[in-house]
Design an enzyme around this catalytic site. Structure first.
Site, short mmCIF file in Angstrom:
data_model
loop_
_atom_site.label_atom_id
_atom_site.label_comp_id
_atom_site.label_asym_id
_atom_site.label_seq_id
_atom_site.Cartn_x
_atom_site.Cartn_y
_atom_site.Cartn_z
CB CYS A 79 -0.98 -0.05 1.18
SG CYS A 79 -2.32 1.12 0.99
CG HIS A 185 -3.47 -3.72 3.53
ND1 HIS A 185 -2.41 -3.21 4.24
CD2 HIS A 185 -4.12 -2.65 3.01
CE1 HIS A 185 -2.42 -1.90 4.18
NE2 HIS A 185 -3.44 -1.52 3.44
CD GLU A 187 -1.03 -6.22 5.69
OE1 GLU A 187 -0.73 -6.69 4.58
OE2 GLU A 187 -1.16 -4.99 5.90
#
Ligand code: XMP
Length: 542
Positions: A79, A185, A187
């Site tokens: 990002c 993202h 994660e």
């Protein structure tokens, strides 16, 4: 040990990146985004991840040390991290017409000829892209995004290998250098195949070795603690919670027990039998010098007449420090003693020490500064052996150094104790009432099982407790009118205390628990269940 360095520019999900990678057995270190990348930082580093951020690159957002582009290590920008790389290399980043937030489809568009144009990075590009989810022969998947800016011109050398359904570049890779970027993202759990993408970067691109095991870490900690401390005494301030108990167990495992002094303050604001339990747990771990300071009366008299939450917190914080200094002095340790604390990795992040320029101070109000700690820090004599660990890692470490499961599974308990759970003025009588009610609630949660998970309610709940409200309400007991206190029960699920959902109790259990409380604790006339999530409510009532 091989490691992946994560440069933190302040995203709320930076910690999660570290989590995911450690779960793969690779050690990670999260450093402030602008940390100078000297030889010490880069030693044993196999790759660097640039995190997201609430900032914008074109508004003077936090920047990494330029050395990040010269060190030759593989980089992964996530990002803001990607936007940062693009911007620093001469590309353009501009605001989106509308912020993109949530689940968005991403398609890998250029995988076929990855690197065929003679890109020096070709093999690594192919290995990286193989980590992306494959659905019916196409690398198309649902990602999770949260960004207000996008790349409007790619820096020289960068090429888009994936586009979002909204038409913006989602996967960027440099043709010549090992630089990778994701606009989404990986994660967060909502990102399909996110762990696989991180895995591809960590193993297939960086070639990191998976040397991170808790057993190995405990061994390293034991020897580094013993070496650093030498034969100086160590004083650990114990709160009775999981973190400080595990820190105590670790010290007792690493050092001769006569060197280890443990100090615990019973403020009178503890849960039922707390001091007894803490004492038994520490003695079982081999503690020889356990200093229990009983200071309940001092706290209660300082709190007399105070109803306002901030005023109560302030009095408690100040008195804590005064008594701590007095009692530590009374121990008569030589100046050379080390002061140990059970600080966790998340405590550092939450107090804003780990993030970029516009560090968002999320929980600074929970961390009362102490002159004793500050002085020891200045003297370089602070030990924080758990400061690289997350809560669940601390639990695993605790088990390895002999801490009982009963202690390790305990719910968090706030520093100011029952004072934040007795609304209005705190009195000894109210503490006793709340202690009794809370103990019944917790005992019931431990003995009842969820039909859904098979676990005890207690283990499925992140934090549960009772709150004594400053309200009395009419009721009847036998034929007698009763004017009892109102008690609120709180039980929430959460990953880290930052957000929380209400635990959805089966009604029958709540009814039975409530009945037992009102039947047993005569001063309580009514029980309510708090059905507020966080946000907008907080976990504690204050
Ligand atoms: P809130 O109420 O802010 O709580 O949603 C989030 C988590 O922090 C705990 N908490 C504290 N912990 N000292 C602590 O050590 C404090 O002053 C404090 N206040 C809240 C709370 O119990 C919950 O787990």
């Amino acid at each position: 040990m091989d490691k992946i360095v994560i440069l933190d520019f302040g995203s709320q999900t930076t910690q999660l990146i570290g989590r995911r990678i450690r779960d793969m057995g690779v050690y990670t270190e999260i450093l402030p985004g602008d940390t100078p990348l000297d030889a010490e930082v880069l030693a044993e580093t196999r790759g660097i991840i640039l995190s997201g951020s609430p900032e914008s690159v074109y508004e003077n957002g936090a920047a990494p040390d330029r050395a990040v582009y010269e060190c030759g290590l593989p980089l992964l920008g996530i990002c803001y991290g990607l936007q940062r790389m693009n911007y620093d290399q001469g590309g353009l980043v501009e605001p989106l017409p509308r912020r993109e937030y949530g689940r968005i489809g991403v398609t890998i568009t250029e995988a076929e000829d990855a690197g065929n144009g003679g890109a020096a990075n070709a093999a690594a590009i192919r290995r990286f892209l193989e980590g992306f989810p494959l659905n019916n022969g196409t690398r198309r998947f649902t990602a999770w995004m949260s960004h207000g800016d996008t790349l409007t011109r790619l820096a020289p050398g960068f090429r888009a290998y994936g586009l979002s359904d909204t038409g913006y570049p989602a996967v960027l890779i440099h043709e010549e250098r090992p630089w990778f970027g994701l606009q989404f993202h990986p994660e967060v759990t909502h990102c399909e195949g996110g762990a696989g993408i991180l895995r591809a970067f960590v193993f297939a691109v960086c070639g990191a070795g998976a040397g991170w095991t808790m057993e190995r870490y405990v061994q390293e900690l034991r020897s580094s603690l013993a070496e650093r401390v030498g034969d100086s005494p160590v004083l650990l301030l114990i709160s009775g919670g999981v973190d400080s108990t595990v820190a105590g167990a670790l010290l007792l495992a690493a050092l001769p027990p006569d060197q280890v002094h443990l100090m615990y303050m019973d403020t009178g604001l503890m849960r039922k039998d707390e001091t007894k339990t803490v004492k038994a747990a520490l003695e079982k771990l081999g503690a020889r010098h356990l200093h229990i300071v009983y200071c309940g009366e001092e706290f209660l008299s300082a709190l007399k007449g105070l109803a306002e939450p901030e005023a109560k917190r302030k009095v408690i914080g100040d008195l804590f420090i005064t008594i701590q200094e007095r009692e530590v002095r009374a121990l008569g340790l030589p100046d050379s003693y080390f002061l140990a604390q059970g600080t966790l990795y998340t405590d550092l992040i939450e107090s804003g020490k780990g993030v970029g320029k516009k560090a968002q101070l999320i929980k600074s109000h929970h961390n009362v500064g102490s002159p004793l700690v500050d002085a020891k820090r200045r003297a370089g004599r602070i030990l924080e052996p758990l400061d690289r660990l997350y809560k669940d890692e601390v639990r695993r470490l605790g088990a390895l150094v002999g801490v009982d499961q009963e202690v390790l599974r305990r719910h968090p308990f706030p520093g100011p104790g029952l004072a934040v759970r007795i609304l209005g003025e705190v009195t000894a009588e109210k503490c006793d009432i709340l202690r009794e009610a809370d103990a019944i609630f917790i005992e019931e949660l431990k003995s009842r099982r969820s039909a859904e998970t098979g676990n005890s309610f207690y283990d499925d709940i992140w934090q549960a407790f009772a709150v004594l409200l400053p309200i009395r309400s009419v009721g009847v007991a036998g034929d007698v009118r009763k004017y009892g206190w109102v008690l609120a029960l709180r039980a929430i699920t959460s990953a880290d205390g930052m957000t929380a959902d209400v635990y959805p109790f089966p009604a029958a259990d709540l009814l039975e628990i409530s009945t037992r409380i009102t039947n047993t604790v005569k001063d309580i006339g009514r029980v309510t269940y708090d059905i507020s999530s966080k946000p907008p409510a907080t976990i504690e009532w204050e």
